[in-house]
Enzyme design. Sequence first.
Site, PDB file in Angstrom:
ATOM      1  N   TYR A   1     -13.032  15.416 -13.104  1.00  0.00           N
ATOM      2  CA  TYR A   1     -11.686  14.910 -12.785  1.00  0.00           C
ATOM      3  C   TYR A   1     -11.132  15.661 -11.563  1.00  0.00           C
ATOM      4  O   TYR A   1     -10.381  15.118 -10.763  1.00  0.00           O
ATOM      5  CB  TYR A   1     -10.749  15.014 -14.002  1.00  0.00           C
ATOM      6  CG  TYR A   1      -9.547  14.106 -13.912  1.00  0.00           C
ATOM      7  CD1 TYR A   1      -9.694  12.725 -13.818  1.00  0.00           C
ATOM      8  CD2 TYR A   1      -8.255  14.630 -13.915  1.00  0.00           C
ATOM      9  CE1 TYR A   1      -8.589  11.895 -13.729  1.00  0.00           C
ATOM     10  CE2 TYR A   1      -7.148  13.804 -13.833  1.00  0.00           C
ATOM     11  CZ  TYR A   1      -7.330  12.437 -13.738  1.00  0.00           C
ATOM     12  OH  TYR A   1      -6.226  11.621 -13.640  1.00  0.00           O
TER      13      TYR A   1
ATOM     14  N   LEU B   1     -10.615  -0.472 -13.949  1.00  0.00           N
ATOM     15  CA  LEU B   1     -11.335  -0.406 -12.662  1.00  0.00           C
ATOM     16  C   LEU B   1     -11.420   1.033 -12.177  1.00  0.00           C
ATOM     17  O   LEU B   1     -12.450   1.481 -11.677  1.00  0.00           O
ATOM     18  CB  LEU B   1     -10.632  -1.257 -11.604  1.00  0.00           C
ATOM     19  CG  LEU B   1     -10.821  -2.769 -11.671  1.00  0.00           C
ATOM     20  CD1 LEU B   1     -10.107  -3.430 -10.492  1.00  0.00           C
ATOM     21  CD2 LEU B   1     -12.295  -3.155 -11.702  1.00  0.00           C
TER      22      LEU B   1
ATOM     23  N   ALA C   1      -8.174   9.167  -5.644  1.00  0.00           N
ATOM     24  CA  ALA C   1      -8.792  10.221  -4.840  1.00  0.00           C
ATOM     25  C   ALA C   1     -10.094   9.639  -4.296  1.00  0.00           C
ATOM     26  O   ALA C   1     -10.688   8.761  -4.940  1.00  0.00           O
ATOM     27  CB  ALA C   1      -9.086  11.453  -5.692  1.00  0.00           C
TER      28      ALA C   1
ATOM     29  N   LYS D   1      -2.306  15.101 -10.694  1.00  0.00           N
ATOM     30  CA  LYS D   1      -1.531  14.738 -11.888  1.00  0.00           C
ATOM     31  C   LYS D   1      -0.569  15.873 -12.284  1.00  0.00           C
ATOM     32  O   LYS D   1       0.523  15.608 -12.796  1.00  0.00           O
ATOM     33  CB  LYS D   1      -2.455  14.381 -13.053  1.00  0.00           C
ATOM     34  CG  LYS D   1      -3.232  13.077 -12.865  1.00  0.00           C
ATOM     35  CD  LYS D   1      -2.340  11.862 -12.665  1.00  0.00           C
ATOM     36  CE  LYS D   1      -3.097  10.563 -12.847  1.00  0.00           C
ATOM     37  NZ  LYS D   1      -2.285   9.379 -12.449  1.00  0.00           N
TER      38      LYS D   1
ATOM     39  N   ASP E   1       0.891  -1.162   0.000  1.00  0.00           N
ATOM     40  CA  ASP E   1       0.000   0.000   0.000  1.00  0.00           C
ATOM     41  C   ASP E   1       0.922   1.202   0.000  1.00  0.00           C
ATOM     42  O   ASP E   1       1.695   1.404   0.943  1.00  0.00           O
ATOM     43  CB  ASP E   1      -0.894  -0.020   1.250  1.00  0.00           C
ATOM     44  CG  ASP E   1      -1.873   1.153   1.265  1.00  0.00           C
ATOM     45  OD1 ASP E   1      -1.528   2.232   0.725  1.00  0.00           O
ATOM     46  OD2 ASP E   1      -2.963   0.997   1.826  1.00  0.00           O
ATOM     47  N   VAL E   2       0.866   2.016  -1.053  1.00  0.00           N
ATOM     48  CA  VAL E   2       1.840   3.109  -1.194  1.00  0.00           C
ATOM     49  C   VAL E   2       1.637   4.232  -0.175  1.00  0.00           C
ATOM     50  O   VAL E   2       2.440   5.158  -0.108  1.00  0.00           O
ATOM     51  CB  VAL E   2       1.890   3.695  -2.631  1.00  0.00           C
ATOM     52  CG1 VAL E   2       2.342   2.642  -3.639  1.00  0.00           C
ATOM     53  CG2 VAL E   2       0.553   4.315  -3.017  1.00  0.00           C
TER      54      VAL E   2
HETATM   55  P1  NAD Z   1      -6.571   0.418 -12.243  1.00  0.00           P
HETATM   56  O1  NAD Z   1      -7.707   0.561 -11.309  1.00  0.00           O
HETATM   57  O2  NAD Z   1      -6.476  -0.826 -13.008  1.00  0.00           O
HETATM   58  O3  NAD Z   1      -5.200   0.687 -11.507  1.00  0.00           O
HETATM   59  C1  NAD Z   1      -5.062   1.580 -10.428  1.00  0.00           C
HETATM   60  C2  NAD Z   1      -4.137   0.896  -9.461  1.00  0.00           C
HETATM   61  O4  NAD Z   1      -3.849   1.757  -8.357  1.00  0.00           O
HETATM   62  C3  NAD Z   1      -4.732  -0.397  -8.877  1.00  0.00           C
HETATM   63  O5  NAD Z   1      -3.846  -1.460  -9.127  1.00  0.00           O
HETATM   64  C4  NAD Z   1      -4.808  -0.099  -7.389  1.00  0.00           C
HETATM   65  O6  NAD Z   1      -4.574  -1.244  -6.615  1.00  0.00           O
HETATM   66  C5  NAD Z   1      -3.700   0.918  -7.254  1.00  0.00           C
HETATM   67  N1  NAD Z   1      -3.782   1.698  -6.008  1.00  0.00           N
HETATM   68  C6  NAD Z   1      -4.695   2.627  -5.633  1.00  0.00           C
HETATM   69  N2  NAD Z   1      -4.433   3.060  -4.384  1.00  0.00           N
HETATM   70  C7  NAD Z   1      -3.318   2.408  -3.972  1.00  0.00           C
HETATM   71  C8  NAD Z   1      -2.547   2.408  -2.773  1.00  0.00           C
HETATM   72  N3  NAD Z   1      -2.880   3.165  -1.729  1.00  0.00           N
HETATM   73  N4  NAD Z   1      -1.455   1.613  -2.699  1.00  0.00           N
HETATM   74  C9  NAD Z   1      -1.105   0.821  -3.753  1.00  0.00           C
HETATM   75  N5  NAD Z   1      -1.791   0.770  -4.903  1.00  0.00           N
HETATM   76  C10 NAD Z   1      -2.892   1.552  -5.014  1.00  0.00           C
HETATM   77  O7  NAD Z   1      -6.675   1.717 -13.212  1.00  0.00           O
HETATM   78  P2  NAD Z   1      -5.700   2.265 -14.334  1.00  0.00           P
HETATM   79  O8  NAD Z   1      -6.569   3.102 -15.195  1.00  0.00           O
HETATM   80  O9  NAD Z   1      -4.903   1.176 -14.901  1.00  0.00           O
HETATM   81  O10 NAD Z   1      -4.757   3.277 -13.510  1.00  0.00           O
HETATM   82  C11 NAD Z   1      -3.343   3.223 -13.536  1.00  0.00           C
HETATM   83  C12 NAD Z   1      -2.769   4.637 -13.675  1.00  0.00           C
HETATM   84  O11 NAD Z   1      -3.091   5.130 -14.966  1.00  0.00           O
HETATM   85  C13 NAD Z   1      -3.314   5.664 -12.689  1.00  0.00           C
HETATM   86  O12 NAD Z   1      -2.268   6.511 -12.288  1.00  0.00           O
HETATM   87  C14 NAD Z   1      -4.294   6.435 -13.533  1.00  0.00           C
HETATM   88  O13 NAD Z   1      -4.481   7.737 -13.035  1.00  0.00           O
HETATM   89  C15 NAD Z   1      -3.564   6.446 -14.845  1.00  0.00           C
HETATM   90  N6  NAD Z   1      -4.363   6.784 -16.027  1.00  0.00           N
HETATM   91  C16 NAD Z   1      -5.527   6.133 -16.278  1.00  0.00           C
HETATM   92  C17 NAD Z   1      -6.282   6.468 -17.404  1.00  0.00           C
HETATM   93  C18 NAD Z   1      -7.607   5.810 -17.695  1.00  0.00           C
HETATM   94  O14 NAD Z   1      -8.415   6.392 -18.426  1.00  0.00           O
HETATM   95  N7  NAD Z   1      -7.876   4.632 -17.180  1.00  0.00           N
HETATM   96  C19 NAD Z   1      -5.806   7.454 -18.298  1.00  0.00           C
HETATM   97  C20 NAD Z   1      -4.579   8.074 -18.007  1.00  0.00           C
HETATM   98  C21 NAD Z   1      -3.875   7.727 -16.881  1.00  0.00           C
HETATM   99  O1  0WE Z   2      -6.768   8.896 -13.412  1.00  0.00           O
HETATM  100  C1  0WE Z   2      -7.815   8.380 -13.722  1.00  0.00           C
HETATM  101  C2  0WE Z   2      -8.668   7.673 -12.680  1.00  0.00           C
HETATM  102  C3  0WE Z   2      -8.343   8.146 -11.319  1.00  0.00           C
HETATM  103  C4  0WE Z   2      -9.237   7.721 -10.194  1.00  0.00           C
HETATM  104  C5  0WE Z   2     -10.432   7.015 -10.319  1.00  0.00           C
HETATM  105  C6  0WE Z   2     -11.152   6.701  -9.176  1.00  0.00           C
HETATM  106  C7  0WE Z   2     -12.474   5.990  -9.234  1.00  0.00           C
HETATM  107  C8  0WE Z   2     -12.813   5.292  -7.945  1.00  0.00           C
HETATM  108  C9  0WE Z   2      -8.826   8.110  -8.954  1.00  0.00           C
HETATM  109  N1  0WE Z   2      -9.528   7.823  -7.830  1.00  0.00           N
HETATM  110  C10 0WE Z   2     -10.660   7.135  -7.938  1.00  0.00           C
HETATM  111  N2  0WE Z   2     -11.353   6.883  -6.768  1.00  0.00           N
HETATM  112  C11 0WE Z   2     -12.411   6.072  -6.718  1.00  0.00           C
HETATM  113  O2  0WE Z   2     -13.041   5.904  -5.646  1.00  0.00           O
HETATM  114  N3  0WE Z   2      -8.247   8.471 -15.009  1.00  0.00           N
HETATM  115  C12 0WE Z   2      -7.463   9.247 -15.956  1.00  0.00           C
HETATM  116  C13 0WE Z   2      -9.507   7.905 -15.505  1.00  0.00           C
HETATM  117  C14 0WE Z   2     -10.552   8.962 -15.388  1.00  0.00           C
HETATM  118  O3  0WE Z   2     -11.146   9.224 -14.207  1.00  0.00           O
HETATM  119  C15 0WE Z   2     -12.008  10.283 -14.409  1.00  0.00           C
HETATM  120  C16 0WE Z   2     -11.958  10.699 -15.740  1.00  0.00           C
HETATM  121  C17 0WE Z   2     -11.009   9.860 -16.374  1.00  0.00           C
HETATM  122  C18 0WE Z   2     -10.577   9.923 -17.799  1.00  0.00           C
HETATM  123  C19 0WE Z   2     -12.830  10.919 -13.502  1.00  0.00           C
HETATM  124  C20 0WE Z   2     -13.637  11.977 -13.945  1.00  0.00           C
HETATM  125  C21 0WE Z   2     -13.577  12.394 -15.265  1.00  0.00           C
HETATM  126  C22 0WE Z   2     -12.746  11.757 -16.179  1.00  0.00           C
END
Ligand code: NAD
Ligand code: 0WE
Length: 263
Positions: free
Chosen positions: A157, A196, A95, A164, A64-65
Site C-alpha cells: 500500500y 477497479l 498513486a 490516506k 480531473d481533480v
Molecule cells: P474506483 O476505481 O472505482 O474509484 C476510484 C475513482 O477515482 C475512479 O472513479 C477514478 O476515476 C477516480 N480518479 C482517480 N484519479 C482521478 C483524478 N485525477 N481526477 C478525478 N478522478 C480520479 O475504486 P474505489 O475502490 O471505489 O475507490 C474510491 C475510494 O475508496 C478511493 O479513495 C479509495 O482509496 C477508497 N478505498 C477503497 C478501498 C478498496 O478496497 N477498494 C478501501 C478503502 C478505501
Molecule cells: O485505496 C485503495 C486503492 C488505491 C489505488 C489503487 C491503484 C491501482 C492502480 C491507488 N492508485 C492506484 N494506481 C494504479 O495505477 N485501496 C484501499 C485498495 C487497495 O489498494 C492496495 C491495497 C488495497 C486494500 C494496494 C496494495 C495493498 C493493498
Amino acid sequence: MGFLSGKKILIVGVASKLSIASGIAEACHREGAELAFTYQNDKLKSRVEGFAANWGSNITLPCDVADDAEIDSVFSELAKQWDGLDGIVHAVGFAPGHELDGNYVDVTTREGFKIAHDISSYSFVALAKAGREMMQGRNGALLTLTYLGSERTMPNYNVMGLAKASLEANVRYMARSLGPEGIRVNGVSAGPIRTLAASGIKSFRRMLDYNQNQTPLRHNTTIDEVGDASAFLLSNLARGITGEIMYVDGGFNTTAMGDLDES
Ligand code: NAD
Ligand code: 0WE
C-alpha cells in the site's frame, strides 16, 4: 420519505458499477437525494451518464481533480442547475502503479509521493474550497473514503498509506474550518473491496480471503455497506458528527489478532 429527501449531493469517483461511489449513489438515491456526478475523463463520460440516468440524474460534469480550472467549472456549471448544494462525496484515490508494488523505501519517489498526495488528499480540500459558497446556510456535509493503511502498515500500500494519513488529517482540519458554517466533514474507512482501483493490485484475492477470515463479522466489506453508512453521515441523522473517521470494515480494525484456526 427517505432520510436524504430534498438533499442535493455531488458524487465524485464513479468509474464502474463496482465503485464505492456507486454504492454511495445507490443508497443516497434510495433515501431520496437528488444527485449530480463528475467523471475523470472522456473515456468515462458515457458510462457515468448511463449510471446517472439510472439514479434519476442528468447532471454529469467533467472533473480531473488535478486541474483547478476543471474543479471550478464543476461548481459554476452546477450553480446553473441547482440553487445550492448539501453534500459532496469524494471517492478518489490514486498513486502511480509502480509505487504500489514492492519495498516501500525502494519504490517510493518524489514524483509518486507528490501525485499520491495531490490526487488522494489535496483534491478533497480543493473540492471544499470550490463548493463552499454553494453550501452556505444548508447544514451540509462532505465525505471522503479512506483505508486502514493510513495508520497500520500493509504490504504494497506504500505511499497511499501516507496519502490516506494526510487525507484523514485533512478531514479534521476541514471539519474545524467549516464547522462554524454548519458544514460537517467526515471519512469512512472501508475494508478492502474489489473495485477497479484494486484490480491491478498483486495478491488482492489472497488479501480478501485473509481479511474475511480475520474479521469479526467474517465477511468482506461491500459497497452497499459503505453506501448505507455514507448516506447516514451525509444526512441530518449525523448532525452531531464531524471530523470523524468511521470504520465500515466488519470490525477488522478492532482486532490485534484474528482467528488462529482460519489463517
Ligand atoms: P474506483 O476505481 O472505482 O474509484 C476510484 C475513482 O477515482 C475512479 O472513479 C477514478 O476515476 C477516480 N480518479 C482517480 N484519479 C482521478 C483524478 N485525477 N481526477 C478525478 N478522478 C480520479 O475504486 P474505489 O475502490 O471505489 O475507490 C474510491 C475510494 O475508496 C478511493 O479513495 C479509495 O482509496 C477508497 N478505498 C477503497 C478501498 C478498496 O478496497 N477498494 C478501501 C478503502 C478505501
Ligand atoms: O485505496 C485503495 C486503492 C488505491 C489505488 C489503487 C491503484 C491501482 C492502480 C491507488 N492508485 C492506484 N494506481 C494504479 O495505477 N485501496 C484501499 C485498495 C487497495 O489498494 C492496495 C491495497 C488495497 C486494500 C494496494 C496494495 C495493498 C493493498
